[in-house]
Motif scaffolding. Structure first.
Motif, PDB file in Angstrom:
ATOM      1  N   MET A  96     -19.680 -40.042 -52.787  1.00  0.00           N
ATOM      2  CA  MET A  96     -18.774 -39.225 -51.995  1.00  0.00           C
ATOM      3  C   MET A  96     -18.066 -38.196 -52.865  1.00  0.00           C
ATOM      4  N   ASN A  97     -17.867 -38.496 -54.134  1.00  0.00           N
ATOM      5  CA  ASN A  97     -17.277 -37.516 -55.040  1.00  0.00           C
ATOM      6  C   ASN A  97     -18.209 -36.330 -55.242  1.00  0.00           C
ATOM      7  N   ARG A  98     -19.493 -36.601 -55.311  1.00  0.00           N
ATOM      8  CA  ARG A  98     -20.445 -35.501 -55.427  1.00  0.00           C
ATOM      9  C   ARG A  98     -20.413 -34.627 -54.175  1.00  0.00           C
ATOM     10  N   TRP A  99     -20.408 -35.254 -53.001  1.00  0.00           N
ATOM     11  CA  TRP A  99     -20.373 -34.477 -51.765  1.00  0.00           C
ATOM     12  C   TRP A  99     -19.052 -33.731 -51.618  1.00  0.00           C
ATOM     13  N   ASN A 100     -17.952 -34.336 -52.033  1.00  0.00           N
ATOM     14  CA  ASN A 100     -16.665 -33.651 -51.955  1.00  0.00           C
ATOM     15  C   ASN A 100     -16.644 -32.406 -52.842  1.00  0.00           C
ATOM     16  N   GLU A 101     -17.276 -32.486 -54.009  1.00  0.00           N
ATOM     17  CA  GLU A 101     -17.391 -31.292 -54.855  1.00  0.00           C
ATOM     18  C   GLU A 101     -18.206 -30.219 -54.150  1.00  0.00           C
ATOM     19  N   MET A 102     -19.308 -30.643 -53.492  1.00  0.00           N
ATOM     20  CA  MET A 102     -20.134 -29.685 -52.776  1.00  0.00           C
ATOM     21  C   MET A 102     -19.358 -29.040 -51.639  1.00  0.00           C
ATOM     22  N   ARG A 103     -18.547 -29.813 -50.974  1.00  0.00           N
ATOM     23  CA  ARG A 103     -17.713 -29.266 -49.891  1.00  0.00           C
ATOM     24  C   ARG A 103     -16.772 -28.195 -50.427  1.00  0.00           C
ATOM     25  N   GLU A 104     -16.166 -28.442 -51.583  1.00  0.00           N
ATOM     26  CA  GLU A 104     -15.261 -27.458 -52.182  1.00  0.00           C
ATOM     27  C   GLU A 104     -16.009 -26.175 -52.529  1.00  0.00           C
ATOM     28  N   ILE A 105     -17.234 -26.322 -53.007  1.00  0.00           N
ATOM     29  CA  ILE A 105     -18.058 -25.147 -53.313  1.00  0.00           C
ATOM     30  C   ILE A 105     -18.339 -24.357 -52.036  1.00  0.00           C
ATOM     31  N   ILE A 106     -18.704 -25.078 -50.990  1.00  0.00           N
ATOM     32  CA  ILE A 106     -19.018 -24.434 -49.712  1.00  0.00           C
ATOM     33  C   ILE A 106     -17.796 -23.722 -49.147  1.00  0.00           C
ATOM     34  N   ASP A 107     -16.646 -24.351 -49.233  1.00  0.00           N
ATOM     35  CA  ASP A 107     -15.417 -23.767 -48.690  1.00  0.00           C
ATOM     36  C   ASP A 107     -15.077 -22.439 -49.362  1.00  0.00           C
ATOM     37  N   ALA A 108     -15.571 -22.249 -50.584  1.00  0.00           N
ATOM     38  CA  ALA A 108     -15.259 -21.020 -51.325  1.00  0.00           C
ATOM     39  C   ALA A 108     -16.233 -19.878 -51.030  1.00  0.00           C
ATOM     40  N   ILE A 109     -17.277 -20.148 -50.253  1.00  0.00           N
ATOM     41  CA  ILE A 109     -18.273 -19.121 -49.938  1.00  0.00           C
ATOM     42  C   ILE A 109     -18.001 -18.594 -48.537  1.00  0.00           C
ATOM     43  N   GLU A 110     -17.748 -17.314 -48.432  1.00  0.00           N
ATOM     44  CA  GLU A 110     -17.402 -16.731 -47.139  1.00  0.00           C
ATOM     45  C   GLU A 110     -18.555 -16.879 -46.142  1.00  0.00           C
ATOM     46  N   GLY A 111     -18.217 -17.341 -44.950  1.00  0.00           N
ATOM     47  CA  GLY A 111     -19.206 -17.453 -43.883  1.00  0.00           C
ATOM     48  C   GLY A 111     -20.025 -18.728 -43.892  1.00  0.00           C
ATOM     49  N   VAL A 112     -19.742 -19.626 -44.842  1.00  0.00           N
ATOM     50  CA  VAL A 112     -20.487 -20.885 -44.938  1.00  0.00           C
ATOM     51  C   VAL A 112     -19.535 -22.028 -44.583  1.00  0.00           C
ATOM     52  N   TYR A 113     -19.982 -22.906 -43.673  1.00  0.00           N
ATOM     53  CA  TYR A 113     -19.100 -23.927 -43.119  1.00  0.00           C
ATOM     54  C   TYR A 113     -19.790 -25.286 -43.080  1.00  0.00           C
ATOM     55  N   VAL A 114     -19.031 -26.318 -43.413  1.00  0.00           N
ATOM     56  CA  VAL A 114     -19.489 -27.694 -43.274  1.00  0.00           C
ATOM     57  C   VAL A 114     -19.137 -28.194 -41.879  1.00  0.00           C
ATOM     58  N   LEU A 115     -20.092 -28.851 -41.237  1.00  0.00           N
ATOM     59  CA  LEU A 115     -19.830 -29.574 -39.996  1.00  0.00           C
ATOM     60  C   LEU A 115     -19.758 -31.059 -40.328  1.00  0.00           C
ATOM     61  N   GLU A 116     -18.596 -31.636 -40.094  1.00  0.00           N
ATOM     62  CA  GLU A 116     -18.412 -33.062 -40.407  1.00  0.00           C
ATOM     63  C   GLU A 116     -17.395 -33.646 -39.432  1.00  0.00           C
ATOM     64  N   GLY A 117     -17.822 -33.691 -38.166  1.00  0.00           N
ATOM     65  CA  GLY A 117     -16.936 -34.162 -37.122  1.00  0.00           C
ATOM     66  C   GLY A 117     -16.090 -33.063 -36.524  1.00  0.00           C
ATOM     67  N   ASN A 118     -16.395 -31.819 -36.854  1.00  0.00           N
ATOM     68  CA  ASN A 118     -15.666 -30.669 -36.328  1.00  0.00           C
ATOM     69  C   ASN A 118     -16.614 -29.768 -35.550  1.00  0.00           C
ATOM     70  N   LYS A 119     -16.071 -28.761 -34.910  1.00  0.00           N
ATOM     71  CA  LYS A 119     -16.900 -27.822 -34.162  1.00  0.00           C
ATOM     72  C   LYS A 119     -16.398 -26.405 -34.397  1.00  0.00           C
ATOM     73  N   ILE A 120     -17.311 -25.444 -34.323  1.00  0.00           N
ATOM     74  CA  ILE A 120     -17.005 -24.038 -34.544  1.00  0.00           C
ATOM     75  C   ILE A 120     -17.646 -23.237 -33.422  1.00  0.00           C
ATOM     76  N   THR A 121     -16.894 -22.298 -32.862  1.00  0.00           N
ATOM     77  CA  THR A 121     -17.379 -21.487 -31.749  1.00  0.00           C
ATOM     78  C   THR A 121     -17.742 -20.086 -32.224  1.00  0.00           C
ATOM     79  N   VAL A 122     -18.944 -19.645 -31.857  1.00  0.00           N
ATOM     80  CA  VAL A 122     -19.409 -18.291 -32.154  1.00  0.00           C
ATOM     81  C   VAL A 122     -19.918 -17.687 -30.855  1.00  0.00           C
ATOM     82  N   ASP A 123     -19.320 -16.578 -30.437  1.00  0.00           N
ATOM     83  CA  ASP A 123     -19.731 -15.904 -29.200  1.00  0.00           C
ATOM     84  C   ASP A 123     -19.794 -16.885 -28.022  1.00  0.00           C
ATOM     85  N   ASN A 124     -18.781 -17.709 -27.919  1.00  0.00           N
ATOM     86  CA  ASN A 124     -18.640 -18.681 -26.820  1.00  0.00           C
ATOM     87  C   ASN A 124     -19.672 -19.806 -26.861  1.00  0.00           C
ATOM     88  N   VAL A 125     -20.384 -19.930 -27.952  1.00  0.00           N
ATOM     89  CA  VAL A 125     -21.332 -21.030 -28.151  1.00  0.00           C
ATOM     90  C   VAL A 125     -20.736 -21.988 -29.179  1.00  0.00           C
TER      91      VAL A 125
END
Length: 273
Positions: A96-125
């Motif tokens: 989980m520490n490895r994945w948490n590091e990867m999540r931090e990397i992803i969070d720093a890249i614009e337009g890239v998102y982790v889905l982990e029990g959350n949802k994101i809406t794009v153009d009403n989808v």
């Protein structure tokens, strides 16, 4: 809406890790050129298993972000792997520490998102999901195998049992936690993204006597009756699929390993819904 889909990239099997970052970036760029559609969509879904090295996955995502406005990612089992003693030490023997590091990397890249029990809406989808985790249910339901027998097979046959440490190795508990995340959002999603596919007859690969299938699917119970008009993107099985079951479209577009076929035949898939 058009959406690009891929899973099981297993990048380090295709791109040799290089000391020189510039050469490494070039190699990753050449790999992307081989798999990306001629006309990429605005959205890319990566349904788990990017690769074994976070720094290499970061190069991949940074390069892909030049092509896509949105990239949605869930973890796969290989995103938990620790292949050597350096990784074991760095991440304190906890995947989980490895994945948490990867999540931090992803969070720093614009337009890239982790889905982990959350949802994101794009153009009403609505896009939502989480990696998911297998629950040994296949062996119990299709082979009438006992849980001790399935666990014994897991230790013998699955690299997960050796190369993953920490929470995910408590398989049933971790699967239940992942399903709880998924079920909390599934009704509101137009696109569902997991690495682990649901245990549905049409998604099985006609191997009903193979106990290792117990490490590939999760039982979603009555939630399968509530999937009409949705699209479920998944990975893990390395078998390309695009089919409808329970009124839901299921799509799997793995890259897989070099031994499974040439990269030119394994492009990112564009679907339209």
């Amino acid at each position: 809406m058009k959406v690009d889909v891929v899973s099981d990239i297993h990048l380090d099997f295709w791109v040799t890790v290089k000391v020189d970052e510039s050469l490494h970036r070039q190699a990753v760029s050449l790999f992307i050129e081989k798999i990306i559609p001629k006309q990429p969509s605005d959205i890319l879904i990566i349904a788990g298993d990017m690769g074994h090295y976070n720094f290499q996955n970061a190069l991949l995502l940074n390069e892909l972000s030049h092509y896509y406005k949105y990239i949605f990612i869930v973890f796969g089992n290989h995103d938990f792997y620790m292949l050597n003693s350096n990784y074991f030490e760095k991440f304190e023997k906890d995947s989980m520490n490895r994945w948490n590091e990867m999540r931090e990397i992803i969070d720093a890249i614009e337009g890239v998102y982790v889905l982990e029990g959350n949802k994101i809406t794009v153009d009403n989808v609505v896009f939502g999901g989480t990696g998911g985790w297998y629950d040994f249910s296949f062996g119990q339901m299709y082979m009438h195998a006992t849980l001790p027998r399935i666990k014994k097979a897991w230790y013998k046959l699955s690299n997960d049992s050796r190369l993953i440490k920490g929470e995910p190795t408590d398989v049933i508990k971790f699967s239940n936690c992942e399903k709880e995340k998924l079920f909390s959002i599934i009704n509101e999603c137009d696109f569902i993204v997991t690495h682990i596919p649901p245990l549905l007859p049409r998604l099985l690969n006609n191997q009903y006597n193979d106990i290792s299938n117990s490490f590939y699917y999760m039982d979603i119970g009555d939630h399968k009756e509530k999937l009409s008009q949705k699209t479920w993107i998944f990975g893990h099985t390395h078998v390309r699929k695009d089919l409808v079951a329970y009124g839901c479209r299921f799509v799997n577009a793995p890259i897989g390993y070099p031994i499974e076929g040439e990269i030119e035949k394994k492009q990112i898939v564009t679907i339209e819904v």
